[in-house]
Each structure stands twice: as C-alpha cells, then as structure tokens.
Motif scaffolding. Structure first.
Motif, short mmCIF file in Angstrom:
data_model
loop_
_atom_site.label_atom_id
_atom_site.label_comp_id
_atom_site.label_asym_id
_atom_site.label_seq_id
_atom_site.Cartn_x
_atom_site.Cartn_y
_atom_site.Cartn_z
N MET A 1 0.84 -1.20 0.00
CA MET A 1 0.00 0.00 0.00
C MET A 1 0.88 1.25 0.00
SD MET A 1 -3.32 -0.60 0.11
CE MET A 1 -4.00 0.82 0.94
N LYS A 2 0.59 2.15 -0.94
CA LYS A 2 1.30 3.43 -0.95
C LYS A 2 0.80 4.31 0.19
CE LYS A 2 2.41 4.09 -5.85
NZ LYS A 2 2.19 5.00 -7.01
N PRO A 3 1.67 5.13 0.75
CA PRO A 3 1.21 6.12 1.73
C PRO A 3 0.16 7.05 1.09
CG PRO A 3 3.59 5.94 1.78
CD PRO A 3 3.15 5.16 0.59
N ARG A 4 -0.77 7.50 1.90
CA ARG A 4 -1.79 8.43 1.42
C ARG A 4 -1.49 9.80 2.06
NH1 ARG A 4 -5.99 5.92 -1.17
NH2 ARG A 4 -7.69 7.25 -0.43
N VAL A 5 -1.30 10.77 1.20
CA VAL A 5 -0.66 12.03 1.60
C VAL A 5 -1.56 13.23 1.29
CG1 VAL A 5 1.43 13.44 1.40
CG2 VAL A 5 1.54 10.96 0.94
N ILE A 6 -1.74 14.08 2.26
CA ILE A 6 -2.36 15.39 2.02
C ILE A 6 -1.26 16.39 1.72
CG2 ILE A 6 -3.51 17.36 3.12
CD1 ILE A 6 -5.26 15.39 4.64
N CYS A 7 -1.40 17.12 0.62
CA CYS A 7 -0.57 18.29 0.36
C CYS A 7 -1.40 19.51 0.72
CB CYS A 7 -0.13 18.35 -1.10
SG CYS A 7 0.95 19.76 -1.46
N TRP A 8 -1.04 20.15 1.82
CA TRP A 8 -1.83 21.25 2.37
C TRP A 8 -1.31 22.57 1.81
CZ3 TRP A 8 -1.60 22.68 8.29
CH2 TRP A 8 -2.55 23.68 8.57
N PHE A 9 -2.12 23.20 0.96
CA PHE A 9 -1.77 24.49 0.38
C PHE A 9 -2.18 25.59 1.36
CE2 PHE A 9 -1.93 21.76 -3.28
CZ PHE A 9 -0.96 22.26 -4.13
N LYS A 10 -1.28 26.57 1.53
CA LYS A 10 -1.59 27.71 2.38
C LYS A 10 -1.28 28.99 1.60
CE LYS A 10 0.62 25.81 6.07
NZ LYS A 10 1.10 25.70 7.47
N ARG A 11 -0.14 29.61 1.84
CA ARG A 11 0.24 30.80 1.06
C ARG A 11 1.21 30.37 -0.04
NH1 ARG A 11 -1.11 35.65 4.26
NH2 ARG A 11 0.30 36.88 2.99
N ASP A 12 0.80 29.41 -0.84
CA ASP A 12 1.65 28.84 -1.89
C ASP A 12 0.77 28.28 -3.01
OD1 ASP A 12 0.51 26.91 -0.29
OD2 ASP A 12 2.30 25.67 -0.10
N LEU A 13 -0.04 29.15 -3.60
CA LEU A 13 -1.14 28.72 -4.48
C LEU A 13 -0.68 28.61 -5.93
CD1 LEU A 13 -3.96 30.80 -2.76
CD2 LEU A 13 -3.18 28.47 -2.25
N ARG A 14 0.13 27.60 -6.19
CA ARG A 14 0.67 27.35 -7.52
C ARG A 14 1.08 25.88 -7.58
NH1 ARG A 14 4.49 29.32 -4.18
NH2 ARG A 14 6.40 28.09 -4.04
N VAL A 15 1.43 25.39 -8.76
CA VAL A 15 2.03 24.06 -8.89
C VAL A 15 3.48 24.17 -9.32
CG1 VAL A 15 -0.20 23.02 -9.44
CG2 VAL A 15 1.33 23.70 -11.31
N GLN A 16 3.87 25.32 -9.88
CA GLN A 16 5.23 25.51 -10.36
C GLN A 16 6.17 25.78 -9.18
OE1 GLN A 16 2.54 27.20 -11.30
NE2 GLN A 16 2.20 26.72 -13.48
N ASP A 17 7.36 25.20 -9.24
CA ASP A 17 8.36 25.36 -8.18
C ASP A 17 7.71 25.21 -6.81
OD1 ASP A 17 10.96 25.76 -7.21
OD2 ASP A 17 10.58 27.90 -6.87
N HIS A 18 7.08 24.06 -6.62
CA HIS A 18 6.34 23.79 -5.38
C HIS A 18 6.93 22.53 -4.74
CE1 HIS A 18 2.99 23.21 -2.61
NE2 HIS A 18 2.48 24.36 -3.02
N PRO A 19 8.00 22.68 -3.95
CA PRO A 19 8.66 21.51 -3.37
C PRO A 19 7.74 20.62 -2.53
CG PRO A 19 10.04 23.45 -3.11
CD PRO A 19 8.71 23.93 -3.62
N ALA A 20 6.76 21.21 -1.86
CA ALA A 20 5.87 20.40 -1.02
C ALA A 20 5.00 19.47 -1.88
CB ALA A 20 4.99 21.31 -0.16
N LEU A 21 4.48 19.98 -2.98
CA LEU A 21 3.68 19.15 -3.87
C LEU A 21 4.52 18.04 -4.48
CD1 LEU A 21 1.03 18.58 -5.40
CD2 LEU A 21 1.78 20.25 -7.12
N ALA A 22 5.74 18.36 -4.89
CA ALA A 22 6.62 17.34 -5.46
C ALA A 22 6.94 16.26 -4.43
CB ALA A 22 7.91 18.00 -5.96
N LEU A 23 7.17 16.64 -3.19
CA LEU A 23 7.45 15.66 -2.15
C LEU A 23 6.23 14.79 -1.89
CD1 LEU A 23 9.14 14.42 0.12
CD2 LEU A 23 8.42 16.33 1.60
N ALA A 24 5.06 15.40 -1.82
CA ALA A 24 3.84 14.63 -1.59
C ALA A 24 3.64 13.58 -2.67
CB ALA A 24 2.64 15.57 -1.52
N ALA A 25 3.86 13.98 -3.92
CA ALA A 25 3.69 13.04 -5.03
C ALA A 25 4.74 11.93 -4.98
CB ALA A 25 3.79 13.78 -6.36
N ALA A 26 5.93 12.24 -4.52
CA ALA A 26 6.97 11.22 -4.41
C ALA A 26 6.69 10.23 -3.28
CB ALA A 26 8.33 11.89 -4.19
N LEU A 27 5.98 10.69 -2.25
CA LEU A 27 5.70 9.82 -1.11
C LEU A 27 4.59 8.81 -1.39
CD1 LEU A 27 5.83 12.39 1.85
CD2 LEU A 27 7.41 10.50 1.44
#
Length: 500
Positions: A1-27
């Motif tokens: 089973m893959k981990p199930r991950v929330i990527c919580w957006f706050k003051r970062d409303l983009r997909v470009q250059d978004h390290p948190a989103l990239a990490l969430a997808a990798a997890l």
C-alpha cells in the motif's frame, strides 16, 4: 500500500516550483487540500480584498492541478477538524506543506496541527519555499544560505501522480465570513496574472523603476506589482530571482541594468525581513525593543485613528495616499512609510492598531515583512534611524504637479498648486467646509514626537539590549579588505512592505 498524503496548500497557491507538492507526489497518493478557515478570516489583519485575491489564485491552482490529474479539494472549517475527518475517511498517513511565516494566529494554528499529527500518528513534513531558515541562532551565515536557496533549480510539477478522490466544498461568499471590504481597484490574483506582471516588468514597464518607484503616480506602472503574487504564492521567490537573472544580460544592453540590480536587492530584503518574524513571532504584538512597548497609549484615540484610516486628517498628501490605498490596495514604498510614520509620530497612534489597518488595506499583505517594517517606521526597534516625515514636503516632492493629490482629494481641485499641500493657508478655500481642518499642527506634532523619541533613547541602555537586537535581526555587511563582517542597520528605513 502506498502512503496516502495530504498536500496542504496555504500561502503557496501554484504548482510551479512547489517543493511540497513534489514531495507529496513522491511519497504516495496525493490529496491536494486548501482549507478555508473562518477563524483566520476573522482576524484583525484579514480583509475581503485578500479573500478575493485568494479565490482567484485558487481558480488557476485548480486548473493547473487538474492538468496533473490532481483535483483540488477545498474544505471549510477548523484545520484540525478538517484534517481529522480526511484522515479517518481517507486513511491519510502523511501531511506535507510548506513552512509558513505567518501571523500569530497561523503560528498558533500550526502548533495545534503539529500536536494533532503526533497524536494521530500522521507524519507532517514542512518544506522551505523561500530563503528563510527556521531555528537560526544568528545572522552571520544567513545571506549565504538564502542566496544558495534562490539559485537552486526550480522544482518541476509532478507528473503521473496518483490522486485521492475526495469531495470538495463550495467556496463561501465573502459575506458569510464577515468580509465586506470593497476594493474596486485592487489587483487580481492567479498564476497567469503573476507571470504576465513579472514578464512585462522585466521587459518593458521596469525601465524607469529606480526613479519612478518613489512616486505614487508613476510607481503604479513602473513597479513590478508582483508583491501580492509572492505574498499568496501564485509565484515563488525563486522564480522571481531566476527570471531577473535570465533577463539580466539582455536587459542590461537596453537600460535595465539599474532596475534589475535594485529589484534583485529588494527581493533579498523580502526574505531578510521575513526572517525577523520567523526568528521572533511576538514582533506582531510586542515591540522589538522592550523599552518601547508602551510608548504610545492603547487603545488608540478612535477619532484620530478613523481620520487617518479614512483619509480625513486634513493633510492633503496623507489623505490622498490613504484614500488611494483603500480603493486600490496598493501604494508605493515611500508613501507606505510616510503614512505609517505620520500615524506613529504626528498622531502618536500605537503601531499595533495602525499596522492592522494597513494590513487589511494592502492586497500584498505579508506578515513577515509587514510587522517588522511597521515597527521600524514607528521607531520601536531601538536600532533604526528615526524618520519623521514632513508630509507637505513629500507631497511637493513626489506629486509636484498635484495630479495624484487632486485625483484622490477632489475637494481641493480648485486650490492653487502653491497651496495644495497646505490648503489651510489659502484664504477662502475649502478647509473647514468641504475639507477638514488638520487634526494636528504638523510641525508642532513632529517636534513633540522627536523630543519624546530622543528622550527615550537617551534613557535606554544601548550597550546590552540594543546589541542583542542587532545580533539577532540586523543584516551583515560585506567585509572590506578581508576584514570581519559587521552588523549593519537593516536596510533603508524608508522602505515598507516591499511592494516591489
């Protein structure tokens, strides 16, 4: 089973250059989440113009996430309640977000979320998204770390990520959150507008930036106008820095060398000031120098505060700036400093209340920049030069033809130019009738404020407390001839909020 991950957006409303989103997808499998928190929007620094801007950013974020196969989930409620419901219903094991240097409310909220995550066995990873370092003990190596961060390769949007399917709530209309602020001329939000603003500044509008950014009239066009996009994250600081670098060689041949150099420095100052609030969150409500904490009476005189906030002080250039700011959500840096200084010195109003007014007015409100700058303009840092502006002289210097003043204070449209900034000297004019008599004697109020401030400075101990403040918060000058680095005062004390 893959981990199930929330990527919580706050003051970062983009997909470009978004390290948190990239990490969430990798997890593992990803649930992109934005939480509309009613309590956050009830804070004294929140306004309808911020909420409207965020709504426009969410629209382009939703679109760009959909291209990646990741539907945006919007929920309304208290963060821990929302996260717990998703954890229980979706089997969430990880939470990823960017580090946030926000206001006191968000700081407390994040502490509570951290305790929730620990109690529920959810692994929460917070990822840096700007040149700000947590848990720093001093500034000696800060600049090198910041420069390294903004020069790192941008993080590409994740491809082939697996989405977690969850329902999304409707976005509440502003009135349901108690937000009734009307700002007809504010900037609009969203990724597309962020990209256009940056490109047009770097290649056309910014040519006169160094000269024009000091004036409220010309600055509205010549400044980059990307500050709200940086504040709410539809553009990353790294994208902005690297866009300047990419344009520098070509632009230098076409009159842009000076503008690029100045703009790059101001981008660095954004991170410098944000680091102050990261290092000392109480700067939002407590004076940087403790001897200045009770300098001015609290609560503020309500008549004085309202007159200043509504642009009814009887001092034309101050009123023009405040009215313009209320209507557009923007003001150039020098005039931001002036209106704050007039509130603090001439009107002797406490920075906590006037700072909250400006926070609501600025579409580009960024807590980490705003509160240290508000204190600097109010003289409560204990280490910056006092700047007590002459608002009549500023009006003459920055609006020499009176165009800006007459636009926003039409009551003075028939006053001759030589009396425009001091219309009380014009016999038979509108002062006392359609336009208010000044609520203070400007020259006398400045004299009293100067005497008070220097009297207090002479009483305080500059050798211990001030040295500690400089060590913690001041920038570091480059060494000369191989000498040691020295602490220096943090930048031009006229610059406020870094509207860019």
């Amino acid at each position: 089973m893959k981990p199930r991950v929330i990527c919580w957006f706050k003051r970062d409303l983009r997909v470009q250059d978004h390290p948190a989103l990239a990490l969430a997808a990798a997890l593992g499998e990803v649930l992109p989440l934005y939480i509309i928190e009613p309590e956050m929007w009830r804070q004294s620094d929140a306004s309808g113009r911020h909420y409207a801007f965020v709504g426009e950013c969410l629209a382009t974020l939703r679109r760009d996430l959909a291209v990646l196969g990741l539907p945006l989930v919007v929920r309304v409620g208290e963060a821990r309640t929302v996260l717990e419901e998703l954890r229980a219903s979706q089997g969430i094991t990880h939470l990823v977000s960017h580090e946030e240097t926000g206001n006191a409310w968000s700081f407390t909220r994040d502490i509570a979320v951290g305790k929730w995550a620990q109690a529920r066995g959810v692994e929460w990873r917070e990822v840096p998204q700007r040149g700000v370092t947590r848990r720093m003990r001093g500034r000696d190596r800060w600049k090198a770390g910041r420069d390294q961060f903004v020069r790192m390769a941008q993080v590409a949007p994740p491809q082939g990520a697996t989405a977690i399917d969850a329902r999304s709530a409707a976005v509440p209309v502003p009135a349901l959150l108690g937000l009734n602020d009307c700002c007809p001329g504010r900037q609009k939000g969203g990724r597309d507008r962020a990209e256009r603003a940056l490109a047009s500044f770097l290649h056309t509008r910014g040519r006169s930036y160094v000269r024009a950014m000091s004036t409220p009239l010309e600055g509205a066009y010549a400044c980059s106008r990307i500050s709200p996009h940086l504040a709410f994250g539809s553009l990353s600081i790294r994208e902005a820095v690297q866009a300047v670098d990419a344009a520098r060689t070509q632009g230098a041949a076409h009159g842009f060398a000076g503008p690029y150099r100045s703009f790059s420095a101001r981008l660095a100052w954004r991170d410098h000031f944000t680091q102050k609030l990261e290092d000392e969150p109480p700067l939002e409500w407590r004076a940087m120098h403790p001897d200045y904490d009770d300098l001015r009476p609290r609560p503020c005189d309500p008549v004085m505060l309202e007159a200043w906030a509504l642009g009814r002080t009887g001092v034309p250039f101050v009123d023009a700036c405040m009215r313009s700011l209320r209507a557009t959500g923007w003001l150039n840096f020098r005039m931001r400093s002036m209106v704050m200084a007039v509130a603090s010195y001439h009107l002797w109003l406490d920075w906590r209340e006037t700072g909250a007014v400006l926070a609501r007015y600025f579409t580009d409100y960024e807590p980490g920049i705003h509160w240290p700058q508000v204190q600097m303009q109010s003289g409560t840092t204990g280490m910056n030069t006092l700047r007590i502006y002459n608002p009549m002289k500023q009006g003459t210097d920055q609006d020499p033809e009176g165009i800006f003043t007459r636009r926003w204070v039409p009551e003075l449209r028939d006053v001759p130019l030589q009396h425009l900034q001091s219309p009380w000297l014009y016999k038979g004019g509108p002062v006392g009738r359609s336009y208010p008599t000044p609520i203070v004697d400007v020259a006398e109020a400045a004299r009293v404020a100067r005497d008070r401030m220097w009297g207090l400075r002479r009483q305080t101990d500059p050798q211990e407390r001030t040295k500690a403040i400089v060590h913690k918060h001041a920038s570091r000058a480059r060494p000369r001839s191989g000498g040691r680095r020295k602490a220096q005062m943090p930048g031009d004390s006229r610059q406020m909020s870094f509207d860019l």
